[in-house]
Write an enzyme that holds these catalytic residues in place. Structure first.
Site, PDB file in Angstrom:
ATOM      1  N   ARG A 187      48.036  36.956  49.693  1.00 23.34           N
ATOM      2  CA  ARG A 187      47.260  35.758  49.517  1.00 23.34           C
ATOM      3  C   ARG A 187      47.916  34.929  50.256  1.00 23.34           C
ATOM      4  NH1 ARG A 187      44.108  39.883  48.535  1.00 23.34           N
ATOM      5  NH2 ARG A 187      44.857  41.234  46.361  1.00 23.34           N
ATOM      6  N   ASN A 229      55.293  39.834  42.758  1.00 24.53           N
ATOM      7  CA  ASN A 229      55.244  41.590  43.090  1.00 24.53           C
ATOM      8  C   ASN A 229      56.509  41.951  43.595  1.00 24.53           C
ATOM      9  OD1 ASN A 229      52.833  41.979  41.997  1.00 24.53           O
ATOM     10  ND2 ASN A 229      51.785  41.566  44.239  1.00 24.53           N
ATOM     11  N   LYS A 306      56.814  39.225  36.481  1.00 18.53           N
ATOM     12  CA  LYS A 306      55.946  39.560  36.618  1.00 18.53           C
ATOM     13  C   LYS A 306      56.029  40.576  36.394  1.00 18.53           C
ATOM     14  CE  LYS A 306      51.707  41.728  39.123  1.00 18.53           C
ATOM     15  NZ  LYS A 306      50.867  41.374  40.111  1.00 18.53           N
ATOM     16  N   GLU A 310      49.586  45.794  36.963  1.00 23.41           N
ATOM     17  CA  GLU A 310      49.209  46.273  38.572  1.00 23.41           C
ATOM     18  C   GLU A 310      50.259  46.707  39.301  1.00 23.41           C
ATOM     19  OE1 GLU A 310      46.201  42.638  40.240  1.00 23.41           O
ATOM     20  OE2 GLU A 310      48.345  41.817  40.755  1.00 23.41           O
ATOM     21  N   ARG A 343      54.611  36.072  33.043  1.00 21.13           N
ATOM     22  CA  ARG A 343      53.451  35.644  32.779  1.00 21.13           C
ATOM     23  C   ARG A 343      52.600  36.530  31.826  1.00 21.13           C
ATOM     24  NH1 ARG A 343      51.996  37.358  38.247  1.00 21.13           N
ATOM     25  NH2 ARG A 343      50.569  35.726  38.398  1.00 21.13           N
ATOM     26  N   ARG A 355      38.643  43.038  30.319  1.00 20.44           N
ATOM     27  CA  ARG A 355      39.795  43.100  31.183  1.00 20.44           C
ATOM     28  C   ARG A 355      39.971  41.168  30.598  1.00 20.44           C
ATOM     29  NH1 ARG A 355      40.768  42.356  37.581  1.00 20.44           N
ATOM     30  NH2 ARG A 355      42.402  40.707  37.522  1.00 20.44           N
ATOM     31  N   LYS A 379      47.555  32.688  33.410  1.00 22.33           N
ATOM     32  CA  LYS A 379      46.370  31.752  34.580  1.00 22.33           C
ATOM     33  C   LYS A 379      45.384  30.644  33.936  1.00 22.33           C
ATOM     34  CE  LYS A 379      47.044  35.518  38.660  1.00 22.33           C
ATOM     35  NZ  LYS A 379      45.925  36.399  39.278  1.00 22.33           N
ATOM     36  N   ASP A 384      40.896  35.593  36.751  1.00 23.51           N
ATOM     37  CA  ASP A 384      41.945  35.952  38.720  1.00 23.51           C
ATOM     38  C   ASP A 384      41.409  34.642  38.891  1.00 23.51           C
ATOM     39  OD1 ASP A 384      43.989  36.762  39.753  1.00 23.51           O
ATOM     40  OD2 ASP A 384      42.688  38.123  40.143  1.00 23.51           O
ATOM     41  N   GLU A 406      49.126  28.786  34.907  1.00 21.56           N
ATOM     42  CA  GLU A 406      49.359  28.887  36.301  1.00 21.56           C
ATOM     43  C   GLU A 406      48.058  28.321  37.712  1.00 21.56           C
ATOM     44  OE1 GLU A 406      50.980  32.267  37.507  1.00 21.56           O
ATOM     45  OE2 GLU A 406      50.502  33.326  38.492  1.00 21.56           O
ATOM     46  N   GLU A 412      42.515  32.345  47.546  1.00 24.84           N
ATOM     47  CA  GLU A 412      42.733  33.720  47.518  1.00 24.84           C
ATOM     48  C   GLU A 412      40.836  33.868  47.471  1.00 24.84           C
ATOM     49  OE1 GLU A 412      44.305  36.111  44.761  1.00 24.84           O
ATOM     50  OE2 GLU A 412      43.536  37.792  45.050  1.00 24.84           O
ATOM     51  N   HIS A 540      33.732  37.752  39.688  1.00 25.24           N
ATOM     52  CA  HIS A 540      34.955  39.014  40.275  1.00 25.24           C
ATOM     53  C   HIS A 540      33.453  39.819  41.235  1.00 25.24           C
ATOM     54  CE1 HIS A 540      37.479  41.799  40.904  1.00 25.24           C
ATOM     55  NE2 HIS A 540      37.993  41.438  40.476  1.00 25.24           N
TER      56      HIS A 540
HETATM   57  O1  GCW Z   1      44.393  38.375  41.494  1.00 22.35           O
HETATM   58  C1  GCW Z   1      45.433  39.111  42.607  1.00 22.35           C
HETATM   59  C2  GCW Z   1      46.062  38.794  43.733  1.00 22.35           C
HETATM   60  C3  GCW Z   1      47.355  40.061  43.801  1.00 22.35           C
HETATM   61  C4  GCW Z   1      48.734  39.041  42.482  1.00 22.35           C
HETATM   62  C5  GCW Z   1      47.964  39.181  41.436  1.00 22.35           C
HETATM   63  C6  GCW Z   1      49.075  38.263  40.070  1.00 22.35           C
HETATM   64  C7  GCW Z   1      50.912  38.433  43.405  1.00 22.35           C
HETATM   65  O2  GCW Z   1      44.551  39.521  43.946  1.00 22.35           O
HETATM   66  O3  GCW Z   1      47.747  39.761  44.474  1.00 22.35           O
HETATM   67  O4  GCW Z   1      49.532  39.371  43.166  1.00 22.35           O
HETATM   68  O5  GCW Z   1      46.930  38.428  41.391  1.00 22.35           O
HETATM   69  O6  GCW Z   1      48.267  36.663  39.783  1.00 22.35           O
HETATM   70  O7  GCW Z   1      49.139  38.701  39.658  1.00 22.35           O
END
Ligand code: GCW
Length: 719
Positions: A187, A229, A306, A310, A343, A355, A379, A384, A406, A412, A540
């Protein structure tokens, strides 16, 4: 001939606008160009004659270097450093303990209220000479005070009767870099990663120092170098020496380094059979790893993790809880004073009914189970980083746990580095939201600064937008989002208008009219973007994968990654029913917030489709029915970008050509892509509403198929 014409045009330009120099944006808001206003310059020349920094440390040394270059630059002549106060107009900077001048001034009572890193800036007299004191209890405070002083000069503020006190309200103010070891940035829209792992530790890029200076200027005191990640390799000896080299550059600027910890690292690089957080060998492995890191980097900040989100590994892989995982890592770094930021952006492998409820459901039951050196990083909203979300219901819901927000500085979901979107209003909206956790006035900001629940470990993180491009952030205005994050991390109660004003004056111009114009552009820009992307609480609905353009039609793949899961458009209406008769996500908020959101009549219209499935013919406050309002907002969004273009055009006399032209060109692309958002979304939603476009809304140029197959070829981050 052509060239001669060009050169003469340039000479004429320089003659007409002598203060406007070529500018590539590299210096961000620390430009230190000579003050051009003669009255202001005369005042500064009179008030500032010399400077002293009393005390010895690497931080005070870099503060001196900065002081010298800022004063020489801004005043256009050499302001010398002296050993003793001999004349009016001497700046004296130092700590109470390290500066004989400051300690002789009896400032103790004034300075008692300062928290660590806080400072005072004071016009006073010392041995009958007029002096400016920049005093703190620690070196960091001196450095921050000096940068505050430059801010005054860069904004052309008077420096004669100064009496300023400032302390950070949040202890850890961190950037998060989603940077990979191959220098790609998840991102990231501003080139490659700032960290050149191939050439570290031997080669130290000047950018590392400038990055540290820039962050120090807004009070940022920590940086997580690697992507959440995570790649376990960063924890191997070969990489740790590189991390140590960066830490050495950042240290004088009071910035600590942190790393992301891949939960499966004991298996991947430690050759263990498991990463189970309760396994004695795993516990020992992390303790040893922490000891190794601290032997190289004694002030290492700690880990960001994290986990079980995901596809990232985590304690749940071993039937353990997030608390088990976080505490195991926290115990490893605790003897060294380190922390763990864990996180809350999690979701498991099963598609949930909603979600938006997941983080709350997983974390609230764990309240009180985390070690003292763990923070849960949440967040700003429950889904997101969308252009607009309600505040995250976890704020206020885990009183026994330190929570940190966060924010995403990198855009993004807000037009990457192509769209001009000032994010301070988005950050501010979250910080000033009232959770009602302990009755009225329980602002998110109070959860974050620790005052609501008496937490002393407090922090705020922003996902960085800085990269290897010359001006760091791509769009010149994206620099403002970095700036705004730092300022709000220092003081979460600051106002977006003030932040914009500071940044414009430091970055572009102090001309009042231009400042007002640019400020207006900035302060409206986020709402404009919401309008042409996701009005009235839509969310979204972006293109799958790159997230830059619209994709309300996305319906393939994991359900809660599709757009149709979120907008739920059908023949009756549109929106996600999160009321008590729907997913009941509203129940995660305290009353009266939950009741306000639950009721279609009282739910703020800017979140209406977040919480309600609303009939197409439902009448809104504007008097329009929902369908017409959606079309109108999309259209207004596009038209407002044209107004921004217009306003920007009027600033050309005040902005250097490079940055003026860059912004102008990007606004053209923003308008073009805002139209794609508008037309793609309206055409798609029209297949459900089956209603005509209301009068006054521009007709889409193409059919729906065109927008559904549109490819972007000039947007950073899209391959
Ligand atoms: O918003 C999503 C993003 C991912 C990101 C994830 C996160 C780092 O599309 O790219 O991964 O959130 O915050 O973990």
């Amino acid at each position: 001939m052509k060239n001669i014409l060009k050169i003469s045009a340039f000479i004429v330009f320089c003659f007409l606008f002598p203060g406007i120099k070529a500018e590539d944006g590299y210096r961000l808001w620390l430009r230190y160009d000579p003050v051009t206003d003669p009255a202001v310059l005369a005042q500064y020349t009179k008030s500032i004659k010399a400077w002293i920094i009393e005390g010895e440390s690497s931080t005070l040394r870099v503060a001196g270097v900065e002081l010298q270059s800022a004063l020489n630059g801004l005043l256009g002549r050499s302001i010398t450093s002296v050993k003793a106060v001999k004349r009016n107009g001497t700046i004296i900077a130092g700590t109470l303990a390290g500066s004989p001048v400051i300690s002789s001034l009896k400032l103790e009572s004034r300075m008692r209220g300062l928290s660590p890193e806080g400072y005072i800036i004071l016009s006073t007299k010392y041995r009958n000479k007029k002096v400016i004191i920049i005093a703190a209890n620690d070196d960091a405070g001196v450095l921050y005070g000096i940068f505050h002083f430059f801010r005054l000069l860069q904004m052309h503020k008077p420096v004669t009767e100064l009496e300023i006190t400032s302390s950070p309200l949040v202890k850890l103010r961190l950037l998060n870099h989603w940077d990979n070891l191959n220098r790609s940035v998840e991102r990231g829209y501003s080139g490659f990663s700032l960290w050149n792992w191939n050439t570290l530790p031997d080669s130290i890029d000047q950018r590392y120092t400038d990055y540290a200076r820039t962050n120090a200027s807004i009070g940022i005191n920590g940086t997580v170098l690697t992507n959440v990640n995570a790649n376990a390799l960063i924890l191997t000896g070969d990489y740790l020496v590189k991390v140590a080299a960066l830490a050495n550059v950042f240290r004088p600027y009071c910035i600590k380094v942190y790393l992301t910890a891949r939960f499966s690292a004991p298996v991947e690089i430690g050759k263990l059979k498991t990463a189970d957080p309760l396994d004695p060998e795993v516990i020992a492995w992390w303790k040893k790893k922490a000891d190794e890191i601290y032997s190289l980097i004694p002030d290492f900040g700690g880990f960001l993790v994290k986990a079980n989100s995901e596809g990232q590994p985590g304690p749940q892989n071993y039937n353990r809880t997030h608390a088990d995982g976080a505490n195991m890592l926290a115990d490893a770094v605790a003897p060294h004073g380190g922390i763990v930021m864990w996180r809350a952006f999690v979701y498991d492998n099963n598609v949930p009914d909603d979600r938006a409820k997941q983080a709350y459901n997983e974390f609230v039951p764990l309240d009180g189970q985390f070690r003292k050196n763990v923070l849960i990083q949440v967040k700003n909203g429950p889904v997101d980083f969308q252009p607009r979300e309600p505040f995250h219901p976890l704020f206020g819901a885990m009183p026994a746990t330190a929570l940190m927000p966060e924010f995403q500085i990198t855009q993004e979901y807000l037009g990457s580095s192509v769209h001009l979107v000032f994010l301070a209003p988005l950050f501010e909206e979250c910080l000033k939201a009232d959770t009602y956790a302990k009755g009225k006035g329980s602002l998110v900001a109070k959860v974050i600064d620790g005052t609501l629940e008496n937490h002393t470990l407090t922090a705020m993180a922003g996902v960085s937008n800085a990269g290897s491009v010359r001006n760091w952030t791509g769009h010149s205005f994206a620099q403002a989002n970095w700036y705004a994050f730092g300022r709000l991390a220092w003081d979460p109660y600051l106002d977006s208008g003030q932040i914009a004003g500071e940044w414009i004056r430091m970055t572009f111009t102090c001309d009042d009219e231009a400042v007002q114009r640019i400020s207006k552009i900035m302060l409206n820009s986020r709402e404009i973007t919401v309008n042409y992307m996701t009005p009235i609480g839509l969310h979204h609905i972006m293109y799958a994968g790159h997230h830059y353009g619209p994709g309300p039609w996305v319906n393939r793949g994991r359900q809660d990654w599709t757009s149709v899961y979120y907008h739920r458009a059908d023949s009756i209406g549109i929106g996600f029913d999160r009321t008590s008769s729907g997913s009941n996500a509203v129940s995660q908020y305290y009353p009266p917030v939950r009741d306000i959101y639950n009721n279609i009549q009282t739910c703020p219209e800017n979140l209406l489709l977040w919480f309600h499935h609303v009939p197409w013919d439902y009448k809104l406050k504007s008097g329009r029915i929902l369908w017409n309002e959606i079309c109108y907002r999309y259209d207004e969004g596009v038209k407002s970008v044209r107004l921004m273009q217009n306003e920007w055009g009027k600033t050309s006399n005040f902005i250097d050509k490079e940055r003026f032209e860059q912004v102008k060109e990007l606004l053209v692309r923003q308008e073009r892509d805002a139209r794609i958002w508008r037309d793609g979304c309206i055409l798609y939603f029209q297949t459900f509403s089956k209603r005509p476009l209301p009068a006054g809304v521009d007709k889409p140029e193409h059919d729906l198929q065109y927008y559904m197959t549109h490819k972007y070829t000039d947007v950073p981050g899209i391959r």
